[in-house]
Design an enzyme around this catalytic site. Structure first.
Site, mmCIF file in Angstrom:
data_model
loop_
_atom_site.group_PDB
_atom_site.id
_atom_site.type_symbol
_atom_site.label_atom_id
_atom_site.label_comp_id
_atom_site.label_asym_id
_atom_site.label_seq_id
_atom_site.Cartn_x
_atom_site.Cartn_y
_atom_site.Cartn_z
ATOM 1 C CG ASP A 36 -18.470 41.843 71.105
ATOM 2 O OD1 ASP A 36 -18.663 41.486 69.924
ATOM 3 O OD2 ASP A 36 -19.396 42.074 71.896
ATOM 4 C CG ASP A 38 -22.990 44.779 68.213
ATOM 5 O OD1 ASP A 38 -22.757 45.827 67.593
ATOM 6 O OD2 ASP A 38 -23.398 43.741 67.651
#
Length: 123
Positions: A36, A38
């Site tokens: 991922d 963020d």
């Protein structure tokens, strides 16, 4: 049977340390790393942790960015990091296998709604 200690550190000084049986760590072969963006490879101000970007470029397997962000954002991040452009964007609704290749876009909301209804029964 012995164990191997695996350690690592992530952005924001999060450290991991765990033990796995030797037989597992000796035969683990990773074909890719999916990560991922963020809060995983970025700091709390959404700036990219440059140590992570450098490590990604040193890996011998493809790094796939997977995020809820729009495709243009994810492609830009992949380009800036120095990755090959294989990304999963828009919460899995768009998959791109490279910067200059056509994207695979989910066919519509019907399947998404079916899955949501099914999962809603369990969670």
């Amino acid at each position: 049977m012995g164990t191997h200690e695996l350690t690592g550190s992530f952005p924001n000084n999060v450290k991991v340390n765990f033990k796995v049986p030797s037989v597992i760590s000796e035969c683990m072969v990773f074909k890719a790393l999916v990560v991922d963006i963020d809060g995983t490879i970025t700091n709390h101000d959404r700036s990219l942790d440059l140590r992570v970007a450098k490590r990604f470029r040193e890996l011998r397997v493809p790094v796939v960015l997977s995020t809820g962000n729009p495709l243009c954002y994810v492609h830009a991040a992949a380009k800036l990091i120095g990755l090959g452009g294989i990304v999963i964007a828009e919460n899995g609704g768009v998959i791109s296998t490279g910067f200059d290749k056509p994207s695979i876009i989910a066919d519509g909301m019907e399947k998404c709604e079916e899955v949501y209804d099914l999962l809603s029964n369990y969670f």
